[in-house]
Write a protein that holds these residues in place. Structure first.
Motif, PDB file in Angstrom:
ATOM      1  N   MET A  80      32.082  47.611  44.253  1.00  0.00           N
ATOM      2  CA  MET A  80      33.114  46.580  44.261  1.00  0.00           C
ATOM      3  C   MET A  80      33.460  46.201  45.695  1.00  0.00           C
ATOM      4  SD  MET A  80      36.726  46.829  42.291  1.00  0.00           S
ATOM      5  CE  MET A  80      37.917  45.534  42.323  1.00  0.00           C
ATOM      6  N   THR A  81      33.524  44.924  45.954  1.00  0.00           N
ATOM      7  CA  THR A  81      33.801  44.453  47.300  1.00  0.00           C
ATOM      8  C   THR A  81      35.294  44.450  47.567  1.00  0.00           C
ATOM      9  OG1 THR A  81      33.951  42.149  46.627  1.00  0.00           O
ATOM     10  CG2 THR A  81      31.772  42.984  47.182  1.00  0.00           C
ATOM     11  N   SER A  82      35.686  44.022  48.748  1.00  0.00           N
ATOM     12  CA  SER A  82      37.097  44.027  49.134  1.00  0.00           C
ATOM     13  C   SER A  82      37.852  42.827  48.602  1.00  0.00           C
ATOM     14  CB  SER A  82      37.216  44.053  50.668  1.00  0.00           C
ATOM     15  OG  SER A  82      36.630  42.895  51.213  1.00  0.00           O
ATOM     16  N   SER A  83      37.200  42.004  47.815  1.00  0.00           N
ATOM     17  CA  SER A  83      37.892  40.878  47.182  1.00  0.00           C
ATOM     18  C   SER A  83      37.634  40.917  45.689  1.00  0.00           C
ATOM     19  CB  SER A  83      37.404  39.540  47.752  1.00  0.00           C
ATOM     20  OG  SER A  83      36.029  39.390  47.534  1.00  0.00           O
ATOM     21  N   ALA A  84      38.618  40.399  44.913  1.00  0.00           N
ATOM     22  CA  ALA A  84      38.500  40.448  43.461  1.00  0.00           C
ATOM     23  C   ALA A  84      37.340  39.584  43.002  1.00  0.00           C
ATOM     24  CB  ALA A  84      39.800  39.958  42.818  1.00  0.00           C
ATOM     25  N   GLN A  85      36.700  39.985  41.923  1.00  0.00           N
ATOM     26  CA  GLN A  85      35.556  39.254  41.400  1.00  0.00           C
ATOM     27  C   GLN A  85      36.030  38.100  40.511  1.00  0.00           C
ATOM     28  OE1 GLN A  85      32.371  40.104  42.297  1.00  0.00           O
ATOM     29  NE2 GLN A  85      33.529  41.382  43.704  1.00  0.00           N
ATOM     30  N   PRO A  86      35.343  36.967  40.505  1.00  0.00           N
ATOM     31  CA  PRO A  86      35.774  35.818  39.711  1.00  0.00           C
ATOM     32  C   PRO A  86      35.626  36.061  38.222  1.00  0.00           C
ATOM     33  CG  PRO A  86      33.612  35.411  40.666  1.00  0.00           C
ATOM     34  CD  PRO A  86      34.108  36.686  41.275  1.00  0.00           C
ATOM     35  N   ALA A 129      37.864  42.137  33.302  1.00  0.00           N
ATOM     36  CA  ALA A 129      39.253  41.786  33.555  1.00  0.00           C
ATOM     37  C   ALA A 129      40.126  42.215  32.391  1.00  0.00           C
ATOM     38  CB  ALA A 129      39.374  40.281  33.790  1.00  0.00           C
ATOM     39  N   ALA A 130      39.628  42.024  31.174  1.00  0.00           N
ATOM     40  CA  ALA A 130      40.369  42.445  29.985  1.00  0.00           C
ATOM     41  C   ALA A 130      40.603  43.949  30.003  1.00  0.00           C
ATOM     42  CB  ALA A 130      39.608  42.041  28.720  1.00  0.00           C
ATOM     43  N   GLU A 131      39.596  44.705  30.425  1.00  0.00           N
ATOM     44  CA  GLU A 131      39.731  46.163  30.489  1.00  0.00           C
ATOM     45  C   GLU A 131      40.764  46.564  31.534  1.00  0.00           C
ATOM     46  OE1 GLU A 131      39.336  49.931  29.263  1.00  0.00           O
ATOM     47  OE2 GLU A 131      38.452  48.145  28.340  1.00  0.00           O
ATOM     48  N   ASP A 132      40.805  45.858  32.642  1.00  0.00           N
ATOM     49  CA  ASP A 132      41.840  46.113  33.653  1.00  0.00           C
ATOM     50  C   ASP A 132      43.231  45.981  33.041  1.00  0.00           C
ATOM     51  OD1 ASP A 132      39.873  46.392  35.564  1.00  0.00           O
ATOM     52  OD2 ASP A 132      40.530  44.705  36.790  1.00  0.00           O
ATOM     53  N   LEU A 150      39.502  48.916  39.210  1.00  0.00           N
ATOM     54  CA  LEU A 150      40.082  47.632  38.805  1.00  0.00           C
ATOM     55  C   LEU A 150      39.341  46.488  39.489  1.00  0.00           C
ATOM     56  CD1 LEU A 150      43.902  48.492  39.022  1.00  0.00           C
ATOM     57  CD2 LEU A 150      42.528  48.249  36.936  1.00  0.00           C
ATOM     58  N   MET A 151      38.679  45.655  38.695  1.00  0.00           N
ATOM     59  CA  MET A 151      37.918  44.556  39.284  1.00  0.00           C
ATOM     60  C   MET A 151      38.802  43.369  39.681  1.00  0.00           C
ATOM     61  SD  MET A 151      37.631  41.693  37.079  1.00  0.00           S
ATOM     62  CE  MET A 151      36.045  41.035  37.483  1.00  0.00           C
ATOM     63  N   LEU A 152      40.015  43.318  39.165  1.00  0.00           N
ATOM     64  CA  LEU A 152      40.896  42.205  39.487  1.00  0.00           C
ATOM     65  C   LEU A 152      41.624  42.380  40.814  1.00  0.00           C
ATOM     66  CD1 LEU A 152      42.565  41.409  36.032  1.00  0.00           C
ATOM     67  CD2 LEU A 152      41.094  39.891  37.367  1.00  0.00           C
ATOM     68  N   VAL A 153      41.614  43.594  41.353  1.00  0.00           N
ATOM     69  CA  VAL A 153      42.423  43.884  42.536  1.00  0.00           C
ATOM     70  C   VAL A 153      41.532  44.198  43.729  1.00  0.00           C
ATOM     71  CG1 VAL A 153      44.247  45.342  43.478  1.00  0.00           C
ATOM     72  CG2 VAL A 153      44.230  44.805  41.032  1.00  0.00           C
ATOM     73  N   HIS A 193      45.809  37.697  40.445  1.00  0.00           N
ATOM     74  CA  HIS A 193      44.385  37.439  40.685  1.00  0.00           C
ATOM     75  C   HIS A 193      43.702  36.914  39.423  1.00  0.00           C
ATOM     76  CE1 HIS A 193      43.577  38.689  44.807  1.00  0.00           C
ATOM     77  NE2 HIS A 193      44.499  39.617  44.651  1.00  0.00           N
ATOM     78  N   CYS A 194      44.100  37.447  38.293  1.00  0.00           N
ATOM     79  CA  CYS A 194      43.531  36.973  37.029  1.00  0.00           C
ATOM     80  C   CYS A 194      43.827  35.492  36.835  1.00  0.00           C
ATOM     81  CB  CYS A 194      44.090  37.801  35.867  1.00  0.00           C
ATOM     82  SG  CYS A 194      43.380  37.376  34.257  1.00  0.00           S
ATOM     83  N   LEU A 195      45.093  35.125  36.993  1.00  0.00           N
ATOM     84  CA  LEU A 195      45.489  33.740  36.794  1.00  0.00           C
ATOM     85  C   LEU A 195      44.812  32.814  37.789  1.00  0.00           C
ATOM     86  CD1 LEU A 195      47.228  31.641  35.367  1.00  0.00           C
ATOM     87  CD2 LEU A 195      49.115  32.249  36.894  1.00  0.00           C
ATOM     88  N   ALA A 196      44.704  33.242  39.033  1.00  0.00           N
ATOM     89  CA  ALA A 196      44.094  32.400  40.073  1.00  0.00           C
ATOM     90  C   ALA A 196      42.643  32.080  39.783  1.00  0.00           C
ATOM     91  CB  ALA A 196      44.212  33.089  41.429  1.00  0.00           C
TER      92      ALA A 196
END
Length: 229
Positions: free
Chosen positions: A1-7, A17-20, A49-52, A208-211
């Protein structure tokens, strides 16, 4: 996982994202023992957490809080947190979710109703949203439809179904109208680092999810960031 949330722009990403959100809902809905939280940390949370973003301050706070509960040494001694006992966690959970001692209700209606009451119009608007999607809250007599954990679980279900615009609509018109206020107050008043971090981490994940979701026209209502809870 990178330092930015995945789209959240593909089926696999939506499922992650749902699992998060489902994991965060699980942490908000019931008290978890230090042993269970330590096991969660060992399994990779919150780094999973992929959203964070990995460098998000609240993710780092949660990582330190769980490491402390597990008795894991912290590389940065200046970042070490006070240890929380099982009784400390139980008291903090009660103060946030059961007794209203922190004045940070986990129910949307308390933040958005003019008189700050439960089971008012916002609750029934949330219930109607669920029904439009063939769903209803489990045990709603014990925990109203607009509880934070239930709203998070609903968004996770919409993501799993691929109903991304509806997920954005619900976040805009319900969850994100009051979650910033709840998270801010809990982060400031919680007695344990774990629950302070959980509140902040939940807000970041939802932001992040909403964005990253498709835009959806919605009446967002008042954002009571400084309102009563």
């Amino acid at each position: 996982m990178t330092s930015s949330a995945q789209p959240v722009d593909a089926k696999d990403s939506s499922s992650l994202a749902a699992e998060d959100l489902r994991t965060l809902a699980w942490l908000h809905v019931a008290e978890r023992s230090p042993r269970v939280l330590s096991e969660l940390h060992t399994s990779g949370f919150p780094a999973s957490l992929m959203l964070v973003p990995q460098d998000d301050p609240w993710l780092c706070c949660m990582d330190r809080a769980l490491a402390t509960l597990a008795g894991t040494p912290c590389d940065d001694e200046s970042a070490e947190l006070p240890a929380s006992s099982e009784d400390d966690l139980a008291a903090d959970f009660a103060a946030i979710y059961l007794t209203h001692a922190l004045r940070a209700s986990p129910y949307e209606s308390v933040w958005r109703d003019e008189d700050h009451l439960m089971l008012q119009e916002p609750t029934f608007a949330v219930r109607a949203f669920y029904r439009r999607h063939g769903l209803q809250a489990t045990d709603w007599r014990l925990r109203a439809d607009d509880h934070l954990a239930t709203e998070l679980e609903f968004v996770s279900l919409l993501l799993e179904r691929g109903e991304l615009k509806e997920a954005a609509h619900f976040l805009n018109s319900h969850l994100m109208t009051w979650l910033p206020s709840f998270a801010s107050r809990v982060a400031q008043r919680a007695a344990t680092p774990f629950y302070a971090a959980l509140a902040g981490l939940t807000l970041v994940a939802c932001e992040h999810c909403l964005a990253q979701l498709p835009s959806a026209a919605a009446d967002t209502g008042p954002n009571l960031r400084d309102g009563e809870g």
